[in-house]
Design a protein around this motif. Structure first.
Motif, PDB file in Angstrom:
ATOM      1  N   UNK A 104       0.810  -1.216   0.000  1.00  0.00           N
ATOM      2  CA  UNK A 104       0.000   0.000   0.000  1.00  0.00           C
ATOM      3  C   UNK A 104       0.843   1.265   0.000  1.00  0.00           C
ATOM      4  N   UNK A 105       1.993   1.219   0.661  1.00  0.00           N
ATOM      5  CA  UNK A 105       2.831   2.414   0.730  1.00  0.00           C
ATOM      6  C   UNK A 105       3.418   2.751  -0.638  1.00  0.00           C
ATOM      7  N   UNK A 106       3.822   1.686  -1.380  1.00  0.00           N
ATOM      8  CA  UNK A 106       4.334   1.926  -2.735  1.00  0.00           C
ATOM      9  C   UNK A 106       3.247   2.547  -3.608  1.00  0.00           C
ATOM     10  N   UNK A 107       2.012   2.019  -3.448  1.00  0.00           N
ATOM     11  CA  UNK A 107       0.891   2.596  -4.188  1.00  0.00           C
ATOM     12  C   UNK A 107       0.781   4.078  -3.896  1.00  0.00           C
TER      13      UNK A 107
ATOM     14  N   UNK B 285       1.361   9.746  -5.562  1.00  0.00           N
ATOM     15  CA  UNK B 285       1.856  11.109  -5.315  1.00  0.00           C
ATOM     16  C   UNK B 285       2.646  11.614  -6.511  1.00  0.00           C
ATOM     17  N   UNK B 286       3.545  10.754  -7.003  1.00  0.00           N
ATOM     18  CA  UNK B 286       4.407  11.201  -8.102  1.00  0.00           C
ATOM     19  C   UNK B 286       3.617  11.336  -9.400  1.00  0.00           C
ATOM     20  N   UNK B 287       2.605  10.453  -9.569  1.00  0.00           N
ATOM     21  CA  UNK B 287       1.758  10.561 -10.755  1.00  0.00           C
ATOM     22  C   UNK B 287       1.043  11.910 -10.772  1.00  0.00           C
ATOM     23  N   UNK B 288       0.579  12.329  -9.577  1.00  0.00           N
ATOM     24  CA  UNK B 288      -0.143  13.597  -9.510  1.00  0.00           C
ATOM     25  C   UNK B 288       0.761  14.754  -9.905  1.00  0.00           C
ATOM     26  N   UNK B 289       1.975  14.766  -9.349  1.00  0.00           N
ATOM     27  CA  UNK B 289       2.925  15.819  -9.701  1.00  0.00           C
ATOM     28  C   UNK B 289       3.266  15.773 -11.172  1.00  0.00           C
ATOM     29  N   UNK B 290       3.449  14.550 -11.668  1.00  0.00           N
ATOM     30  CA  UNK B 290       3.755  14.353 -13.082  1.00  0.00           C
ATOM     31  C   UNK B 290       2.654  14.957 -13.945  1.00  0.00           C
ATOM     32  N   UNK B 291       1.404  14.720 -13.533  1.00  0.00           N
ATOM     33  CA  UNK B 291       0.265  15.251 -14.289  1.00  0.00           C
ATOM     34  C   UNK B 291       0.310  16.762 -14.336  1.00  0.00           C
TER      35      UNK B 291
ATOM     36  N   UNK C  11      -8.427  -4.175  -9.563  1.00  0.00           N
ATOM     37  CA  UNK C  11      -9.114  -3.263 -10.485  1.00  0.00           C
ATOM     38  C   UNK C  11      -9.370  -1.921  -9.816  1.00  0.00           C
ATOM     39  N   UNK C  12      -9.711  -1.957  -8.539  1.00  0.00           N
ATOM     40  CA  UNK C  12      -9.948  -0.708  -7.829  1.00  0.00           C
ATOM     41  C   UNK C  12      -8.635   0.091  -7.709  1.00  0.00           C
ATOM     42  N   UNK C  13      -7.559  -0.614  -7.406  1.00  0.00           N
ATOM     43  CA  UNK C  13      -6.264   0.083  -7.303  1.00  0.00           C
ATOM     44  C   UNK C  13      -5.876   0.716  -8.628  1.00  0.00           C
ATOM     45  N   UNK C  14      -6.183  -0.005  -9.709  1.00  0.00           N
ATOM     46  CA  UNK C  14      -5.862   0.543 -11.037  1.00  0.00           C
ATOM     47  C   UNK C  14      -6.655   1.818 -11.288  1.00  0.00           C
ATOM     48  N   UNK C  15      -7.942   1.794 -10.903  1.00  0.00           N
ATOM     49  CA  UNK C  15      -8.768   2.987 -11.086  1.00  0.00           C
ATOM     50  C   UNK C  15      -8.246   4.145 -10.252  1.00  0.00           C
TER      51      UNK C  15
ATOM     52  N   UNK D   3       9.399   6.163 -12.872  1.00  0.00           N
ATOM     53  CA  UNK D   3       9.870   4.885 -13.411  1.00  0.00           C
ATOM     54  C   UNK D   3      10.452   4.026 -12.299  1.00  0.00           C
ATOM     55  N   UNK D   4      11.267   4.659 -11.443  1.00  0.00           N
ATOM     56  CA  UNK D   4      11.848   3.964 -10.301  1.00  0.00           C
ATOM     57  C   UNK D   4      10.774   3.302  -9.452  1.00  0.00           C
ATOM     58  N   UNK D   5       9.772   4.124  -9.096  1.00  0.00           N
ATOM     59  CA  UNK D   5       8.739   3.630  -8.193  1.00  0.00           C
ATOM     60  C   UNK D   5       7.888   2.546  -8.849  1.00  0.00           C
ATOM     61  N   UNK D   6       7.560   2.775 -10.112  1.00  0.00           N
ATOM     62  CA  UNK D   6       6.738   1.784 -10.811  1.00  0.00           C
ATOM     63  C   UNK D   6       7.513   0.474 -10.925  1.00  0.00           C
ATOM     64  N   UNK D   7       8.816   0.590 -11.145  1.00  0.00           N
ATOM     65  CA  UNK D   7       9.643  -0.613 -11.214  1.00  0.00           C
ATOM     66  C   UNK D   7       9.669  -1.338  -9.871  1.00  0.00           C
ATOM     67  N   UNK D   8       9.740  -0.538  -8.806  1.00  0.00           N
ATOM     68  CA  UNK D   8       9.738  -1.179  -7.482  1.00  0.00           C
ATOM     69  C   UNK D   8       8.425  -1.885  -7.228  1.00  0.00           C
TER      70      UNK D   8
END
Lengths: 302, 487
Positions: free
Chosen positions: B73-76, B81-87, B204-208, B435-440
């Motif tokens: 859950x913490x990685x999620x 967080x980073x996705x939001x900043x990226x956006x 599926x919920x996590x993906x959403x 990328x780092x986080x998604x890889x982790x």
């Protein structure tokens, strides 16, 4: 770290993307020849390039202004040279006519020549460049010097307009000499020194007043010659200034073109080499990608 | 003493468990490339052992206790967080890039060059004010200048309209995702209540929620019953099985504002203040883009309006080719109410001799070759002006201003470039981090085919061994039943 097949595939794709993006950057630079194509490529350079482009375009306009000024002054100068020649000849004639040994007929021939010279002077004083009379002040469309009345009088139809043309940023130059510069105050009246000298000479030749010819007439002619010489040296000085402005304009152009080029244009060799390096990196990532994605344990299980 | 048949029972349990585990492996392999799927694992546990009196305990077999998914859950949380900043930065980068392309700087056809040509045309007029072609050239150059201004303005307007439309689309996406999450919550709660772990639904919920993080910044709260609440800007976007929708409306006809459907009175708080330190998201990026477009347009029009005012002011001092002056001189540029733009005065368009190129000199000469006013206008490009925040003005006599028309424009282009450069760099940095986080996360949750194959073989062998055990017990039973006893 646990590595999965998806990770491998994703990493390969991502690296390919990065490599392709770099290749695209170099390719853009190579095909446009520009190292800066958007402000964000280098904001500081962009601003300098914009400034230099403006300066270069303006410099081009100043060069046109200088050329125009030069041709204007060249026409003025050759007209003044003509006036000078006419006045020198008139002076010779005045000295010749002052001689008491001449007959009335001889004087009449001299009068004819002086009249002729007056016609020449009229023509020269009405010199134009592309239809603009150079000695007319701002009234360049109208013939500035016109003969009127009887006895004949030469009237100036131009005005005292002084054309101010900009030849470099903030540097303006008065390029024209108007009819007022030919005039002189004499007992409250404005008198054209050249025509005045000629008309006076004509009159005195006709009346045969030799003492006036050798005295007052020569004096008037000398004054006119001094005036034309002064005007010529003024024009000469201006032309010198313009020559200098031309070379400064040219030097500035070379400097700024060089400066802009160093900011704006690519170093072909450098970019080409970078592009080649990037290309081989791209090839390497393609081939390693192909190798690392393919095999899995499935390939080795019977 | 246990019955001989109990051994058979143990073996059956073993075979069932190994088969279940193999099924999980099959599911993993099947979903190796499914978005948001996290690998699952059959957690096996021993069954209740049987106690022999005096001999200790003997196991009774194996059971698949649960099928768990590998998820942190913490990685999620970090990824989101980073996705939001990226956006946020991506949105800004895309829009700023578009604005840069509009302005086309540096190039020979940009506004910078057009403005330069405009002043050069006045310069040319100062040399030959009586020439009709030169006057016409000035007219054409002025038309080009104002057409360029109009073009840039309408392009900026279009960009802003696009941004507003994008906000509406994003709001629809948010509503859509929120509704789906609420539905999933409902299903998950039902299954959780039964005591099962709805792994695939949770994936599926996590993906959403990940997708939602591409658009907005929010807080996720997990409830004990398995549902998750999503809190957005201080209010519930999703609570249990209810989604509270947003709506995007054009407020005062100009810009889109976002409201809660249940609270249509006040707009959703979108943080537009740069000093507010908080996580940013794509939606906020769009709002900030709108502010940027307004700012750039405002700066640009301050420049254009000031230019027009300076030119008209100086033009009004002059004399036209016929020697008219004062009230007979039309303003050079005029505002077109119908088209909402500056253009060259209609009178001048129809008769270029109305351009006031002359200026009365000290002796009052205003002949046709008097280009002094044209020269004064041409000189305006180099005049250092004062900027009071609303327009550029000639400073009072004896004072020197801080900027010229051209440097003012260049400064705003430079500011745009710096902002665009910043966002491009942030997108790159953010991308690397993401990328780092998604890889982790992938490292933890992703399916490794090698691993699954190895597991498969493991389960296969266990299953084989259990089957062999059946044969063994069978022969034991054969001994007991057929070969023992009375003949």
């Amino acid at each position: 770290m646990r590595v999965t097949n998806n990770m491998l595939a994703r990493n390969v794709l991502q690296n390919l993307q990065v490599n392709l993006a770099r290749m695209q950057k170099y390719q853009n630079q190579l095909s446009s020849g520009r190292s800066v194509s958007r402000p964000s490529d280098n904001p500081l350079s962009t601003v300098r390039i914009m400034g230099l482009t403006t300066r270069l375009e303006t410099g081009e306009q100043y060069r046109k202004n200088i050329d125009m000024s030069l041709s204007w002054l060249t026409t003025t100068e050759s007209a003044l040279a003509g006036i000078n020649n006419i006045m020198q000849r008139v002076r010779e004639l005045a000295i010749y006519g002052a001689s008491g040994t001449l007959s009335a007929d001889d004087r009449a021939t001299i009068v004819d020549e002086v009249k002729q010279l007056r016609g020449n002077l009229m023509q020269v004083a009405n010199s134009d460049i592309e239809g603009r009379y150079v000695f007319a002040g701002f009234n360049t469309a109208d013939v500035p010097f016109v003969e009127e009345g009887d006895p004949v009088e030469v009237v100036y139809k131009g005005d005292g307009g002084k054309m101010q043309w900009e030849i470099a940023p903030g540097v303006t130059m008065e390029v024209n000499i108007n009819g007022n510069n030919f005039e002189e105050d004499e007992t409250g009246d404005k008198i054209n020194v050249f025509f005045d000298a000629l008309l006076f000479l004509e009159e005195k030749l006709r009346s045969g007043e030799t003492e006036k010819l050798s005295g007052e007439a020569i004096e008037k002619i000398d004054k006119a010659i001094t005036r034309v010489l002064n005007l010529r040296s003024e024009v000469g000085a201006k032309m010198n200034r313009l020559e200098m402005a031309t070379s400064r304009n040219f030097e500035e152009k070379i400097n700024m073109t060089g400066l802009r080029s160093s900011l704006y244009d690519i170093d072909m060799a450098e970019i080409l080499i970078n592009y080649r390096i990037q290309e081989s990196v791209y090839h390497a990532s393609l081939s390693t990608g192909a190798r690392s994605i393919q095999p899995s344990l499935v390939d080795f299980l019977r | 003493m246990r019955s001989i048949f109990s051994g058979l029972n143990t073996v059956v349990l073993a075979m069932q468990a190994q088969r279940k585990a193999a099924d999980v492996t099959a599911h993993n392999i099947a979903n190796a490339h499914t978005d948001g799927f996290s690998r699952q694992r059959a957690v096996m546990a021993t069954t209740q052992p049987f106690s022999y009196a005096g001999a200790g305990q003997v196991g009774t077999g194996v059971i698949v206790k649960e099928i768990e998914r590998a998820r942190d859950g913490f990685l999620d949380y970090q990824v989101r967080c980073e996705k939001q900043l990226m956006g946020y930065w991506e949105t800004r980068r895309d829009a700023l890039e578009q604005i840069e392309i509009l302005f086309m700087e540096p190039s020979e056809t940009s506004f910078n060059s057009v403005m330069s040509s405009f002043f050069d045309a006045w310069q040319e007029l100062s040399i030959s004010p009586e020439s009709s072609p030169v006057r016409t050239n000035l007219l054409e150059t002025s038309n080009t200048l104002m057409n360029t201004v109009d073009h840039l303005n309408s392009q900026l307007d279009n960009l802003k309209m696009d941004t507003n439309e994008t906000i509406r689309i994003k709001v629809n996406e948010i509503n859509n995702i929120a509704t789906q999450i609420a539905n999933l919550n409902q299903q998950i709660v039902r299954i959780t209540n039964r005591g099962d772990s709805p792994n695939d639904l949770m994936d599926r919920r996590d993906l959403l929620i990940d997708q939602l993080a591409d658009i907005i910044d929010f807080t996720v709260v997990s409830n004990p019953n398995g549902s998750t609440n999503i809190i957005f800007r201080g209010r519930d976007l999703v609570r249990e099985n209810t989604a509270y929708e947003l709506t995007a409306e054009y407020s005062n006809g100009a810009d889109v504002e976002i409201y809660w459907k249940k609270h249509p009175d006040q707009p959703v708080d979108i943080y537009r203040d740069e000093s507010y330190t908080r996580r940013r998201d794509s939606l906020e990026g769009l709002f900030s883009v709108r502010v940027e477009i307004d700012k750039i347009k405002e700066d640009f029009n301050i420049l254009v309006d000031s230019l027009v005012e300076l030119i008209n002011e100086q033009h009004g001092q002059g004399y036209d080719l016929e020697g008219n002056s004062g009230d007979d001189i039309e303003s050079f540029f005029e505002w077109d109410d119908t088209l909402n733009r500056w253009k060259v005065n209609e009178v001048i368009i129809n008769d270029v001799s109305k351009i006031a190129a002359a200026l009365e000199d000290t002796e009052g000469n205003i002949g046709i070759s008097n280009g002094l006013n044209a020269l004064e206008i041409a000189k305006l490009r180099n005049v250092r002006l004062n900027f009071d925040g609303e327009k550029l003005e000639i400073p009072p006599a004896g004072e020197s201003g801080h900027t010229t028309l051209e440097t003012f424009y260049r400064d705003s282009v430079s500011a745009l470039g710096v902002k665009s450069q910043e966002s491009t760099r942030m997108v790159e940095n953010q991308g690397a981090l993401l990328t780092q986080l998604v890889n982790r996360r992938e490292s933890l949750s992703g399916v490794s085919l090698d691993e699954e194959m190895a597991n498969m073989i493991l389960f296969l062998h266990a299953y084989d061994a259990a089957a062999r055990m059946v044969t063994t017990i069978d022969s034991m039973l054969d001994t007991v039943i057929n070969r023992m006893g009375v003949r």
